[in-house]
Design an enzyme around this catalytic site. Structure first.
Site, PDB file in Angstrom:
ATOM      1  N   TYR A 108       2.875  13.062   1.509  1.00 24.83           N
ATOM      2  CA  TYR A 108       3.229  12.397   0.775  1.00 24.83           C
ATOM      3  C   TYR A 108       4.733  12.997   0.960  1.00 24.83           C
ATOM      4  O   TYR A 108       4.399  14.257   0.199  1.00 24.83           O
ATOM      5  CB  TYR A 108       2.465  12.441  -0.362  1.00 24.83           C
ATOM      6  N   PHE A 159      -6.062   2.952  -5.544  1.00 28.12           N
ATOM      7  CA  PHE A 159      -5.127   1.618  -5.973  1.00 28.12           C
ATOM      8  C   PHE A 159      -5.764   1.258  -7.071  1.00 28.12           C
ATOM      9  O   PHE A 159      -6.194  -0.183  -6.713  1.00 28.12           O
ATOM     10  CB  PHE A 159      -5.289   0.501  -4.968  1.00 28.12           C
ATOM     11  N   PRO A 160      -6.331   1.724  -7.903  1.00 33.07           N
ATOM     12  CA  PRO A 160      -6.453   0.880  -9.335  1.00 33.07           C
ATOM     13  C   PRO A 160      -5.644   0.150 -10.167  1.00 33.07           C
ATOM     14  O   PRO A 160      -6.871  -0.512 -10.866  1.00 33.07           O
ATOM     15  CB  PRO A 160      -7.145   2.182 -10.166  1.00 33.07           C
ATOM     16  N   LEU A 161      -4.882  -0.236 -10.154  1.00 34.01           N
ATOM     17  CA  LEU A 161      -4.196  -0.926 -10.143  1.00 34.01           C
ATOM     18  C   LEU A 161      -3.683  -2.160  -9.094  1.00 34.01           C
ATOM     19  O   LEU A 161      -2.808  -3.229  -9.608  1.00 34.01           O
ATOM     20  CB  LEU A 161      -2.673  -0.653 -10.776  1.00 34.01           C
ATOM     21  N   GLY A 162      -4.400  -2.041  -7.906  1.00 37.77           N
ATOM     22  CA  GLY A 162      -3.719  -2.763  -6.935  1.00 37.77           C
ATOM     23  C   GLY A 162      -2.783  -2.292  -5.553  1.00 37.77           C
ATOM     24  O   GLY A 162      -2.025  -3.317  -5.212  1.00 37.77           O
ATOM     25  N   PRO A 203       2.674  -4.976  -1.438  1.00 44.49           N
ATOM     26  CA  PRO A 203       2.816  -6.025  -1.196  1.00 44.49           C
ATOM     27  C   PRO A 203       1.185  -7.311  -0.496  1.00 44.49           C
ATOM     28  O   PRO A 203       1.390  -6.312   0.230  1.00 44.49           O
ATOM     29  CB  PRO A 203       3.747  -6.832  -0.795  1.00 44.49           C
TER      30      PRO A 203
END
Ligand SMILES: NC(=O)c1ccc[n+]([C@@H]2O[C@H](COP(=O)([O-])OP(=O)(O)OC[C@H]3O[C@@H](n4cnc5c(N)ncnc54)[C@H](OP(=O)(O)O)[C@@H]3O)[C@@H](O)[C@H]2O)c1
Length: 314
Positions: free
Chosen positions: A71, A226-229, A233
């Site tokens: 990261y 990705f708990p919110l997606g 895009p």
């Protein structure tokens, strides 16, 4: 501290009530609301802001951080090294299986071979400034989302577990987790002693329900990424879902908070690591630990269709 001098599991090492209550990770008690540090890459030009955001998270009771040396090519680990103090009692979970690739179409490439996993552990030890990593996830790449393993990067899981258990025996890592794995992978890996599974999973992408249940039965933490997606895009976003938006209106919260609260309610072994580079969002995400969802709301949210995440990124 409790009256017998022991630290209460209800508060962190610094005495802050745990957001979301207490969860278990590799034998450590952690707050169920943690923090995924990948989005800190975006603060590369403002290191002080990145350190300050992490200090705010810890001050609000976060003591579980998810990171990777790749990261920001060590930047995020170095921020963690600077921000986290020994008395904070923070459990840092990192991952191996990829490495930075500044010239590539995406800023990382796979590094799945056993010697590359070992090099990844060494790089994490160096950039986090420690001689032992509490938990290291092996990030596999047989399935999406993201890069797919091919050629010499398609490595047998048993060969990866052999080097990981060797490094655990050597004391370089405390415990082993898996990331981006199939149910079959998890079954194969159980004898090695797996403490957490980190797969892409959210209210709108619930393809791994069987694996989540197996983890719960085995005492393994389920740590959805990705708990919110995600910020990518093309992937389904929790906040775009009408049922989530309706619940948020009814509760006076935000759609992101409803999506995170649903995860906490969904299974007791869920630990959250939402990512953000925004202090307001961080505070909102930590506040979901106190957001109740009644049975009717949970039923509405449980009925949301699950969509595939099996997409290339970048
Ligand atoms: N094992 C793996 O392969 C893997 C892969 C990817 C990620 N991860 C880990 O999982 C963590 C979480 O994944 P992620 O960060 O990619 O995706 P995510 O948590 O699903 O979503 C992050 C996105 O949501 C936004 N956001 C966060 N809180 C919000 C809020 N309260 N309201 C509105 N928007 C909000 C963020 O923007 P703002 O910054 O503007 O808030 C960012 O765009 C990562 O940070 C990383 O540690 C692991």
């Amino acid at each position: 501290m409790t009256s017998n001098g022991l630290t209460s599991p209800a508060v962190t090492a610094t005495g802050v009530p745990r957001p979301g209550g207490a969860g278990l990770l590799a034998g450590h008690t952690v707050s169920r609301v943690g923090y995924g540090a990948m989005q800190l890459e975006r603060l590369r030009g403002d290191r002080a802001a990145a350190v300050s955001l992490l200090r705010r998270a810890i001050g609000l009771g976060v003591d579980h951080l998810d990171t990777a040396e790749f990261y920001g090519h060590g930047f995020v680990n170095e921020v963690i090294r600077e921000a986290v103090e020994p008395g904070d009692g923070v459990v840092v979970v990192t991952k191996v299986g990829a490495e930075p690739d500044a010239q590539g179409p995406v800023p990382l490439r796979l590094a799945q071979r056993p010697e590359q996993l070992r090099a990844g552990v060494e790089n994490n030890l160096r950039t986090l400034g420690t001689d032992r990593l509490a938990v290291v996830n092996v990030r596999r790449a047989d399935i999406g989302p993201g890069l797919r393993a091919a050629g010499d990067q398609a490595v047998d899981l048993d060969d990866q577990l052999a080097v990981m258990t060797a490094m655990r025996d050597e004391g370089k890592i405390g415990a082993i987790g898996l990331s981006n794995v199939t149910l079959d992978d998890l079954h194969r890996a159980l004898p090695a002693g797996i403490v957490c599974v980190q797969n892409a999973y959210s209210l709108v992408s619930r393809g791994d329900e069987d694996m989540l249940r197996l983890c719960a039965a085995e005492g393994i933490a389920w740590v959805p990424y990705f708990p919110l997606g995600s910020a990518f895009p093309g992937l389904p976003k929790v906040t775009d879902e009408p049922a989530v938006q309706a619940a948020a209106r009814a509760l006076g919260s935000t759609p992101a908070q409803v999506g995170l609260a649903w995860l906490l309610h969904h299974a007791p072994n869920v630990l959250l690591i939402p990512g953000t580079a925004d202090t307001g969002h961080l505070e909102a995400n930590i506040a979901v630990g106190a957001l109740g969802l009644d049975e009717a709301t949970l039923t509405e949210l449980d009925a949301v269709p699950s969509r595939s995440l099996d997409l290339p990124l970048g």
